[in-house]
Design an enzyme around this catalytic site. Structure first.
Site, mmCIF file in Angstrom:
data_model
loop_
_atom_site.group_PDB
_atom_site.id
_atom_site.type_symbol
_atom_site.label_atom_id
_atom_site.label_comp_id
_atom_site.label_asym_id
_atom_site.label_seq_id
_atom_site.Cartn_x
_atom_site.Cartn_y
_atom_site.Cartn_z
ATOM 1 C CG HIS A 49 -12.017 6.049 -5.357
ATOM 2 N ND1 HIS A 49 -11.644 5.414 -4.165
ATOM 3 C CD2 HIS A 49 -10.987 5.841 -6.122
ATOM 4 C CE1 HIS A 49 -10.822 4.658 -4.123
ATOM 5 N NE2 HIS A 49 -10.136 5.034 -5.085
ATOM 6 C CG HIS A 73 -5.645 7.291 -6.558
ATOM 7 N ND1 HIS A 73 -6.448 7.860 -5.936
ATOM 8 C CD2 HIS A 73 -6.011 5.901 -6.697
ATOM 9 C CE1 HIS A 73 -7.448 7.020 -5.547
ATOM 10 N NE2 HIS A 73 -7.311 5.942 -6.185
ATOM 11 C CD GLU A 77 -4.844 1.249 -12.137
ATOM 12 O OE1 GLU A 77 -3.869 1.619 -11.645
ATOM 13 O OE2 GLU A 77 -5.902 0.324 -11.755
ATOM 14 C CG ASP A 78 -9.173 3.899 -13.702
ATOM 15 O OD1 ASP A 78 -8.658 2.929 -14.161
ATOM 16 O OD2 ASP A 78 -9.675 4.141 -12.701
ATOM 17 C CG ASP A 140 -6.774 3.091 -3.806
ATOM 18 O OD1 ASP A 140 -8.068 3.462 -4.277
ATOM 19 O OD2 ASP A 140 -6.220 2.517 -4.692
ATOM 20 C CG ASP A 259 -7.209 -6.814 25.453
ATOM 21 O OD1 ASP A 259 -8.051 -7.815 25.269
ATOM 22 O OD2 ASP A 259 -6.206 -6.787 24.872
HETATM 23 MN MN MN Z 1 -8.309 4.017 -6.340
#
Ligand code: MN
Length: 489
Positions: A49, A73, A77-78, A140, A259
């Site tokens: 990811h 990133h 958090e993880d 993300d 269009d």
């Molecule tokens: Mn992510």
């Protein structure tokens, strides 16, 4: 299954920033080590990811700190990793970017709605800190949407809805149209699968039916350009499913959308744009009211192009979009196009551009400084900025962006506080209107002011819908409370 590897990323980055490879490698190794035990819902190792997020950003020529932050990133958090460690191992810049994209979770909030509002607010106001934070978040989200099939049905719906409500408008406002288009089409597919299927089938049928004649037309136009020594690159494009859907829900029939089919014409300078336009109009009958010159008058997200719809073969309507290669880059990448041109200073130029040229940015700052409550902040932003807008003109031709339902009062205060405060009358498209008149797209507005009448009325508060106008009126009333104030009539 995604088979992207670190080597793919390295190869891509090498092509535009070869000296940054060692740092990129370090960030990848660090992220890989920390996500080691984790798997994605698809069963793949988690690192796939952040690697994809970094890869998409590298295809936009993002700078190395952004790429590191993209790889890192999710580590704070993880995993066990901390911001302090990231600063120590990389730099303050990377730390700040990772901090910006990390959601608040550790705080003890009982109220899920409040927590979600806090995170959305953090995301939106991060634009003022560093626009790259939003760009990383958008990418993300893009990768998460691409892999949404592995999530539960409930999660699919809620992510798709949040994407349409928050991420798509943000991508639109910063002009990142390639990201916006993909996000909204995936979201649409999950939110309204059967409607999506219907439209997709019609579109595929149209493609089959018109493929040959469009190729033929393209060749013909290329021939005309060549004969006139105009160098151009032509591309055929069909309107995407979500854009077709938006037309259909506003009462257009599929067949009459003007269009559905576009030939994009890319040339090297502005003069060539108008030459191409002249040659197209000489050879195809244009529909006059479908002509738009966004080069002379760019959209509020800085999009520039000439649009013209003509009668093509078999009575099919055919749109031409004519622009330079530079304009094309802005059309596709918006604010992020700075990365292609300016390696190191891009984020500062993005910020300056936002401050100088993007009207929504001012509105966000205004709402942020007025509204303390997070849930109220989110609902204001959704109502005033993220739902549909109108675009009206001042008498000198400036484009003013306002929320749907905005009145003369909102318009006047958006132009200037003094104009709002001293306004006595208004003229819209040559007709006098009352100050609570609701504006419509394309209106031309003239405000009549009188300095003697320098007093906004309290009753205007109910006739303005923007935070900006309401703030200015209240400010005036507060400041003049002790002096003499006109009673509302
Ligand atoms: Mn992510």
């Amino acid at each position: 299954m995604n088979t992207l590897s670190y080597n793919d990323l390295e190869k891509l980055v090498k092509s535009y920033a070869p000296f940054d490879i060692p740092k990129l490698r370090r960030a990848f190794d660090y992220a890989k080590k920390h996500h080691e035990e984790q798997k994605r819902a698809s069963g793949e190792p988690y690192i796939i990811h952040p690697l994809n997020v970094a890869y998409i950003l590298a295809s936009m020529h993002a700078d190395i700190d952004t790429l590191c932050a993209a790889l890192l990133h999710d580590v704070v958090e993880d995993t066990e990793s901390t911001l302090e460690e990231i600063e120590q191992k990389f730099n303050k810049n990377v730390r700040d970017l990772v901090d910006g994209v990390t959601k608040m979770t550790k705080l003890d909030f009982n109220n899920k709605k409040e927590l979600s509002a806090i995170n959305i607010r953090r995301l939106i106001v991060s634009l003022a800190r560093d626009p790259r934070i939003i760009i990383i978040k958008l990418v993300d989200r893009l990768h998460n949407m691409r892999t949404l099939e592995y999530k539960s049905l409930e999660k699919q719906k809620s992510k798709a809805l949040e994407t349409l409500e928050i991420y798509v408008p943000l991508a639109y406002y910063i002009g990142a149209c390639q990201i916006k288009d993909e996000l909204e089409n995936i979201a649409f597919k999950y939110l309204k699968p059967s409607l999506y299927g219907d439209i997709n089938k019609k579109r595929e049928d149209l493609k089959k039916e018109t493929k040959d004649i469009l190729e033929e037309t393209k060749k013909q136009v290329e021939g005309i350009f060549k004969k006139n020594s105009l160098k151009a690159k032509l591309e055929i494009r069909y309107k995407d499913n979500y854009s077709i859907y938006k037309k259909i829900i506003t009462n257009n029939k599929f067949e009459t959308i003007h269009d559905l089919m576009t030939i994009k014409v890319l040339v090297k300078n502005v003069k060539d744009c108008y030459t191409a336009l002249m040659l197209i109009h000489e050879n195809f009958t244009p529909i006059n009211y479908r002509f738009k010159d966004y080069i002379a008058k760019p959209k509020t997200n800085m999009y520039k192009s000439i649009h013209t719809t003509v009668f093509g073969y078999d009575n099919h309507l055919l749109q031409f979009q004519i622009r330079t290669y530079d304009m094309e880059r802005v059309a596709v990448f918006g604010l992020t196009s700075y990365w292609f041109k300016y390696k190191n200073n891009a984020q500062n130029l993005m910020k300056k551009d936002l401050e100088d040229n993007f009207q929504f940015f001012k509105s966000i700052k205004e709402i942020d400084s007025t509204i303390l409550d997070n849930i109220e902040f989110v609902s204001r932003v959704k109502r005033e900025l993220f739902s549909s807008n109108i675009y009206v003109y001042t008498m000198s031709g400036e484009v003013v962006e306002l929320p749907n339902g905005a009145t003369i009062i909102d318009f006047a205060y958006k132009i200037h506080t003094d104009i709002g405060n001293s306004m006595v009358a208004a003229i819209v498209n040559d007709e006098a209107v009352s100050l609570d008149h609701v504006l419509e797209n394309q209106d031309r507005v003239r405000i009549i002011t009188d300095e003697e009448a320098y007093v906004p009325k309290e009753e205007w508060l109910n006739k303005a819908i923007t935070t900006n106008a309401r703030n200015k009126i209240m400010e005036f009333i507060r400041e003049n409370e002790n002096t003499e104030v006109d009673k509302p009539n």
